[in-house]
Design an enzyme around this catalytic site. Structure first.
Site, short mmCIF file in Angstrom:
data_model
loop_
_atom_site.label_atom_id
_atom_site.label_comp_id
_atom_site.label_asym_id
_atom_site.label_seq_id
_atom_site.Cartn_x
_atom_site.Cartn_y
_atom_site.Cartn_z
N ASN A 1 -31.30 6.11 49.33
CA ASN A 1 -30.12 7.00 49.29
C ASN A 1 -29.79 7.43 47.86
OD1 ASN A 1 -29.00 4.73 48.22
ND2 ASN A 1 -27.36 4.51 49.72
N SER B 1 -35.23 -13.02 45.58
CA SER B 1 -35.04 -13.28 44.15
C SER B 1 -35.02 -14.78 43.88
CB SER B 1 -33.69 -12.68 43.76
OG SER B 1 -33.25 -13.19 42.53
N TYR C 1 -24.04 -11.31 44.63
CA TYR C 1 -25.39 -10.72 44.69
C TYR C 1 -26.39 -11.76 45.20
CZ TYR C 1 -30.08 -9.73 43.12
OH TYR C 1 -31.45 -9.60 43.08
N LYS D 1 -28.83 -12.13 48.87
CA LYS D 1 -30.27 -12.44 49.02
C LYS D 1 -30.46 -13.69 49.88
CE LYS D 1 -32.03 -9.11 46.54
NZ LYS D 1 -32.79 -8.05 47.17
#
Ligand code: UFG
Length: 328
Positions: free
Chosen positions: A33, A125, A150, A154
């Site tokens: 996007n 990650s 964040y 994950k």
């Protein structure tokens, strides 16, 4: 030509995957996007690869649009790189991070299932590892207790994928746990998009080298490490992209769920990174120590043996040669 959908294909990791895929004869179709990238990147990908690159401007949460795209192409697999990735912004706007990263993954999985696409590689990650684990970090080291929203996105997505694989045998899922990706394609055309002041170490050092920032702030000098600064496993983004190819080529997307660490296996301290950068680019990087950055773990590096054994993949670049051409 094998079609591969790649979400976030216009981003830092995604673009490098696109180049590796085209080089190996795949036909990537980008779903992005452009919220953290610019459309001009498509042209750059075409210049580097010499091929027309297919892309769709789509928010993965837009199920109607996503379903219509899936219907247009026959494809067995999605590489899912899309997601917000700033630790700092995730602390400022946790809801937006959960909505974007987790919401888009759920929507993607649902549309994949409807279209009978059951193979996915997920960009995870090193941040998912629990920070009290012995080093080097192995795929079966404990995960969880992540330090910020964040990292939690994950971690939660990994958990969702684990449950999915456990409860629906049609799925083949690979989780790629990236350590610290750095550098960029040798053309110098693909850069990590950091508008304003960067958060990550190498983009910050580059701005100091370019004299756009006066000095580097080294976050903390009294960690229990050889020189008091944090240690990370820095991996060239091209090696990382090739890791995805190894997953495709070695048919490791067999049934169930497989997890791989993508790192070099070698940890380097912040001071070592500064020295390596100075040596490689023959430029001095002024720095000052400041207080620790909240959420930083002292040491993080992986054991990459599983990926070598099962995928025949290992990192080719070390820290020093990852820094060649970095100022291009
Ligand atoms: N650092 C500095 N000064 C800076 C920036 C970083 O000293 O200006 C230090 C950090 O304290 C850390 C090391 O450099 O010790 C590396 O920091 P980065 O921000 O470059 O990388 P992180 O280890 O924090 O980031 C990694 C991954 C990200 C992921 C993050 C999640 O590279 O993709 O973990 O915590 F989002």
């Amino acid at each position: 030509m094998k079609n591969i959908f790649i979400s976030g294909g216009a981003g830092y990791i995604g673009t490098h995957c696109v180049i590796s895929l085209i080089k190996s004869g795949y036909s990537p179709i980008i779903l992005d996007n452009f919220s953290s990238s610019h459309k001009s990147v498509i042209k750059k990908l075409q210049i580097i690869s010499g091929k027309r690159v297919k892309f769709y401007n789509v928010d993965l949460r837009d199920k109607k649009k996503l379903r219509s795209i899936f219907k247009k192409h026959s494809c067995e697999i999605v590489i899912h790189c899309a997601g917000f990735k700033s630790v700092e912004k995730s602390i400022e706007k946790p809801i937006s991070y959960f909505d974007n990263n987790i919401g888009s993954t759920l929507s993607l999985l649902e549309c994949m299932k409807d279209q009978k696409i059951f193979k996915i590689i997920f960009s995870s990650s090193a941040t998912v590892y629990n920070d009290s684990q012995p080093l080097p970090l192995k795929e079966n080291s404990k995960i969880g207790k992540t330090q910020n929203p964040y990292g939690n996105t994950k971690y939660i997505i990994e958990r969702i994928l684990m449950d999915l694989a456990k409860n629906d045998s049609r799925w083949s899922i690979s989780i790629a746990r990236y350590f610290n990706p750095i550098s960029s394609h040798e053309s110098g055309l693909l850069k990590e998009n950091s508008n304003g002041v960067p958060n990550n170490l190498i983009p910050y050092i580059i701005k100091v080298a370019q004299k756009k920032l006066p000095y580097l702030k080294v976050f903390g000098k009294n960690y229990k490490t050889k020189d008091g600064t944090c240690i990370r496993d820095y991996i060239h983004v091209t090696d990382l992209a090739d890791g995805h190819l190894a997953l495709l080529k070695n048919n490791k997307l067999k049934k169930g769920l497989n997890i791989y660490n993508f790192g070099t296996g070698k940890g380097s301290s912040v001071l070592e990174v500064i020295k390596a950068f100075e040596k490689q680019n023959k430029i001095s990087i002024p720095y000052k120590y400041t207080k620790r950055r909240p959420g930083d773990v002292a040491v993080s590096y992986c054991d990459p043996k599983k990926a070598f054994k099962e995928l025949n993949w290992k990192a080719n670049f070390n820290l020093q040669n990852s820094l060649i051409d970095i100022l291009k």
